[in-house]
Design a protein around this motif. Structure first.
Motif, short mmCIF file in Angstrom:
data_model
loop_
_atom_site.label_atom_id
_atom_site.label_comp_id
_atom_site.label_asym_id
_atom_site.label_seq_id
_atom_site.Cartn_x
_atom_site.Cartn_y
_atom_site.Cartn_z
N CYS A 10 -36.60 -5.62 -11.28
CA CYS A 10 -36.63 -4.17 -11.15
C CYS A 10 -37.78 -3.78 -10.23
O CYS A 10 -38.91 -4.24 -10.43
CB CYS A 10 -36.81 -3.54 -12.53
SG CYS A 10 -36.90 -1.75 -12.48
N ASN A 51 -24.60 -13.70 -15.95
CA ASN A 51 -25.21 -12.44 -15.53
C ASN A 51 -26.57 -12.75 -14.95
O ASN A 51 -27.34 -13.49 -15.54
CB ASN A 51 -25.39 -11.49 -16.72
CG ASN A 51 -24.08 -10.96 -17.25
OD1 ASN A 51 -23.16 -10.73 -16.50
ND2 ASN A 51 -24.01 -10.79 -18.55
N TYR A 52 -26.85 -12.17 -13.81
CA TYR A 52 -28.17 -12.29 -13.20
C TYR A 52 -28.61 -10.90 -12.80
O TYR A 52 -27.94 -10.22 -12.03
CB TYR A 52 -28.14 -13.20 -11.97
CG TYR A 52 -29.46 -13.19 -11.25
CD1 TYR A 52 -30.56 -13.84 -11.78
CD2 TYR A 52 -29.62 -12.48 -10.07
CE1 TYR A 52 -31.79 -13.82 -11.14
CE2 TYR A 52 -30.85 -12.45 -9.42
CZ TYR A 52 -31.92 -13.11 -9.96
OH TYR A 52 -33.14 -13.08 -9.33
N TYR A 53 -29.71 -10.48 -13.37
CA TYR A 53 -30.25 -9.16 -13.05
C TYR A 53 -31.46 -9.34 -12.15
O TYR A 53 -32.44 -9.98 -12.54
CB TYR A 53 -30.65 -8.42 -14.33
CG TYR A 53 -29.48 -8.20 -15.26
CD1 TYR A 53 -28.57 -7.18 -15.00
CD2 TYR A 53 -29.27 -9.02 -16.35
CE1 TYR A 53 -27.48 -6.97 -15.83
CE2 TYR A 53 -28.18 -8.82 -17.18
CZ TYR A 53 -27.30 -7.80 -16.92
OH TYR A 53 -26.23 -7.61 -17.74
N PRO A 54 -31.43 -8.80 -10.94
CA PRO A 54 -32.58 -8.92 -10.04
C PRO A 54 -33.79 -8.18 -10.60
O PRO A 54 -33.66 -7.31 -11.47
CB PRO A 54 -32.10 -8.28 -8.74
CG PRO A 54 -30.96 -7.42 -9.13
CD PRO A 54 -30.35 -8.01 -10.36
N SER A 99 -25.68 -17.52 -25.97
CA SER A 99 -26.34 -17.05 -24.74
C SER A 99 -27.51 -17.97 -24.45
O SER A 99 -28.25 -18.34 -25.36
CB SER A 99 -26.89 -15.63 -24.90
OG SER A 99 -25.87 -14.72 -25.14
N THR A 132 -38.74 1.45 -16.88
CA THR A 132 -37.65 1.00 -17.74
C THR A 132 -37.98 1.24 -19.21
O THR A 132 -39.14 1.28 -19.61
CB THR A 132 -37.34 -0.49 -17.52
OG1 THR A 132 -38.50 -1.24 -17.87
CG2 THR A 132 -36.95 -0.77 -16.09
#
Length: 71
Positions: free
Chosen positions: A16, A11-14, A35, A22
């Motif tokens: 924000c 998983n790669y979250y760019p 993980s 948030t």
């Protein structure tokens, strides 16, 4: 079937665009096996110690290895 088939999930979250908006997620445990996270300057990791949540200070560029519930 090769032994590595189906074992990797990435998983790669760019970043924000508005991080001040948030709110994060509720306290939880990791239900997976293991993980590995590349830490940045943001932080947010907490550990449960003697029934208290303690903030873990971020160290940019370090790897955080979480042993999940399946192990």
């Amino acid at each position: 079937m090769d032994c590595m088939d189906g074992l990797g999930i990435i998983n790669y979250y760019p970043a924000c665009p508005q991080p001040e908006l948030t709110i994060g997620i509720n306290k939880h445990s990791d239900g997976d096996f293991i993980s590995v996270l590349l830490q940045d300057h943001i932080g947010g990791l907490q550990v449960l110690h003697h029934n208290q949540r303690i903030d873990v200070p971020p160290k940019p560029g370090s790897l955080v290895v979480n042993i999940g519930d399946l192990l």
